[in-house]
Design an enzyme around this catalytic site. Sequence first.
Site, PDB file in Angstrom:
ATOM      1  N   LYS A  13     -48.019  58.551 100.965  1.00 50.46           N
ATOM      2  CA  LYS A  13     -46.942  58.556  99.955  1.00 50.46           C
ATOM      3  C   LYS A  13     -46.349  57.150  99.797  1.00 50.46           C
ATOM      4  CE  LYS A  13     -44.489  61.685 102.139  1.00 50.46           C
ATOM      5  NZ  LYS A  13     -45.381  61.885 103.301  1.00 50.46           N
ATOM      6  N   ARG A  88     -37.182  67.637 100.422  1.00 51.92           N
ATOM      7  CA  ARG A  88     -38.062  68.002 101.529  1.00 51.92           C
ATOM      8  C   ARG A  88     -37.885  69.443 101.964  1.00 51.92           C
ATOM      9  NH1 ARG A  88     -39.623  63.080 104.047  1.00 51.92           N
ATOM     10  NH2 ARG A  88     -40.916  63.415 105.861  1.00 51.92           N
ATOM     11  N   ARG A 127     -51.251  53.416 111.860  1.00 53.56           N
ATOM     12  CA  ARG A 127     -50.331  52.749 110.908  1.00 53.56           C
ATOM     13  C   ARG A 127     -49.530  51.641 111.580  1.00 53.56           C
ATOM     14  NH1 ARG A 127     -46.346  56.238 107.501  1.00 53.56           N
ATOM     15  NH2 ARG A 127     -46.004  57.230 109.519  1.00 53.56           N
ATOM     16  N   ARG A 161     -44.033  52.897 114.237  1.00 59.64           N
ATOM     17  CA  ARG A 161     -42.812  53.710 114.185  1.00 59.64           C
ATOM     18  C   ARG A 161     -42.649  54.569 115.427  1.00 59.64           C
ATOM     19  NH1 ARG A 161     -42.770  56.392 108.221  1.00 59.64           N
ATOM     20  NH2 ARG A 161     -42.373  58.246 109.474  1.00 59.64           N
ATOM     21  N   ARG A 172     -43.943  67.070 113.000  1.00 56.56           N
ATOM     22  CA  ARG A 172     -43.663  66.755 111.590  1.00 56.56           C
ATOM     23  C   ARG A 172     -44.570  67.566 110.662  1.00 56.56           C
ATOM     24  NH1 ARG A 172     -44.541  60.602 112.211  1.00 56.56           N
ATOM     25  NH2 ARG A 172     -44.574  60.524 109.943  1.00 56.56           N
TER      26      ARG A 172
END
Length: 215
Positions: A13, A88, A127, A161, A172
Amino acid sequence: MRIVLVGPPGAGKGTQAAYLAKNLGIPHISTGDLFRANISQGTPLGVEAQSYMKAGQLVPDSVTIGMAEDRMRQADAEGGFLLDGFPRNVAQAEALDAFLKADGIELDAVLDLEVPEDEVVKRIAGRRICRNDSAHVFHVTYNAPKTEGVCDACGGELYQRDDDTEETVRKRLAVYHTETEPIIDYYRAQNLVATISALGKVDEVTTKAMDALKK
Ligand code: AP5
Ligand code: ZN
C-alpha cells in the site's frame, strides 16, 4: 480525487501510494505514518498509539478518527487525497462517510490490493524504511538499496519497523481478516471497489492500479 487503498499488511500500500499520489497529484495520507511521526516526536498521541502498534492491534477509534479527519481537512484543499491504512474497520468507514457527507463530497474509488499470505510475510520480513522519509521504502531482496542500510534517494539510514517481527505480522494479519476485510463488503455495497492482484513488479502493479482507477 478521493481514494481509499486497502489490503493486508505488506501488500504494498505504502509503495503504491507514493507512485499513485504522484501520478494523480493528490496527497498520500497514511495513518500508520502519522502515528509513527507522533511516536518519534514523543507526542501524547504517539505515546498512546505505540503499545497498540507494537502488539499489532488497532489504535482505538477515539484517537484514530480525529487524527485522520484533521489531516483530510488539510488535504482536501489540495484537491483530494489517497488514504492508506484508513479506514481500517467498519466504524472508521462509517465515520469517514459522515465526514465526507458533512462536506458534500464523496469517495471516487476503493482500491483493494490482493496478495497471498506467504508473500506478505516475505515482503514484511525484508522491508527497510528510510528514517528521513517514510515514502522511501526498500526490500533487502526485491528492491535492494545500492548500499546496504543506506537510502538511495536521500542517503538516510534505513531501519526495520518495531512491528515487523514474525509474531506481530501474524497478529496484524489476523486483525486484518477480522476487522478490516469487512470494509470491502461495506464499500462493495456502494459499488466503489476495484480489486487488483498486487503480485508482480512494483511498476506493473502501479499500471494495473492506474488502469483500475480510470474505469
Ligand atoms: P500501517 O503502517 O498502515 O501498516 P500496515 O497496514 O500493516 O501495512 P504496511 O505498512 O506493513 O504494508 P504496506 O502495504 O504499506 O506495504 P509496503 O508498501 O511497505 O499500520 C501499522 C499499525 O498502525 C497498525 O498495525 C495499527 O496498530 C496502526 N494503525 C494504522 N492505521 C490505523 C487505523 N486506521 N486504525 C487503527 N490503527 C491503525 O511494502 C512492504 C514491503 O514489500 C516493502 O519492503 C516493499 O519494498 C516490498 N514491496 C512492495 N511492493 C512490492 C512488489 N510488487 N514486489 C516485491 N516487493 C514489494
Ligand atoms: Zn530516504
